[in-house]
Scaffold this active site. Sequence first.
Site, short mmCIF file in Angstrom:
data_model
loop_
_atom_site.label_atom_id
_atom_site.label_comp_id
_atom_site.label_asym_id
_atom_site.label_seq_id
_atom_site.Cartn_x
_atom_site.Cartn_y
_atom_site.Cartn_z
N SER A 176 0.84 -1.19 0.00
CA SER A 176 0.00 0.00 0.00
C SER A 176 0.89 1.25 0.00
O SER A 176 1.68 1.42 -0.91
CB SER A 176 -0.95 -0.05 1.20
OG SER A 176 -1.98 0.90 1.07
N MET A 177 0.79 2.13 0.98
CA MET A 177 1.68 3.29 1.02
C MET A 177 3.13 2.86 0.91
O MET A 177 3.96 3.53 0.27
CB MET A 177 1.46 4.09 2.31
CG MET A 177 2.32 5.35 2.41
SD MET A 177 2.24 6.17 4.03
CE MET A 177 3.41 5.18 4.97
#
Length: 271
Positions: free
Chosen positions: A104-105
Amino acid sequence: MFTESVALRPAIQSVAEKWFRIYQARPGASQRIILLPHAGGSASFFRHWSTAFPDSIEVVSVQYPGREARINDALIDSMPELVAQLSEGLEEVLDKPYVLFGHSMGGAVAYELYLALLRQKLPLPTHLVISAIEAPTRRHVGDLHKQSDKALMTELKKLDGSQVNLADYPELAEIVLPLMRNDYQLIETYQPVLPTTPLNCPITVMTGDSDTELNPGDADAWQAETTANFRLLSFKGGHFYLRPEQQAVVRALTKICHQTQGAGSRQLYLP
């Protein structure tokens, strides 16, 4: 705690100790895999991965500031600053071939970190593995970091990133929500500066087959970011498919490590 499995120069030992966690030291390992967690996540998200890999692979988890043992360290809400600080200590774990993985991030951080290592002419990963985030050419726009705590908790529940209802635990929410807000600000204000040419590094993208955070084509678009091999792997689950599919993901990552090891030594910067 950072272990003695990596030799650190005294002048920057504290930098590496802040940023990296090795929960299972393997001094004899021939490779490492460096793991970058999601928004609001911490190094301990990958704690159980340390013993899941074979002895030839040492697992290094990145610890962002403001969480766990770094709770008193100032949060970082911009991608350039996060990558700049992280790369200061990263050199100390690049003495062996390594695979770079981000969820994700953390996937966006992994991509930007690769570009920073390229600029600094430091050893590059043998493989870049991106999980559950769109390609830089398809960045999603959002403003969740400006919204209420209730909106943040609703997002957490939707993504199933936490098995705890924060609304029932005000003291826990007081710790978690500032991290989430900070990290969402980082990723929602992130503006990639695309390189003039694609990377010369194999890229594997991993996704959950029911991840509502990705639009059709978001993951496939990573193929344009490399001139090397590209693969897209799908697992059962949503945005946090890593939890139920941990064994399958670790098997896939182990295979990637073994393939890159067989292909040769670590990838170095080439002018």
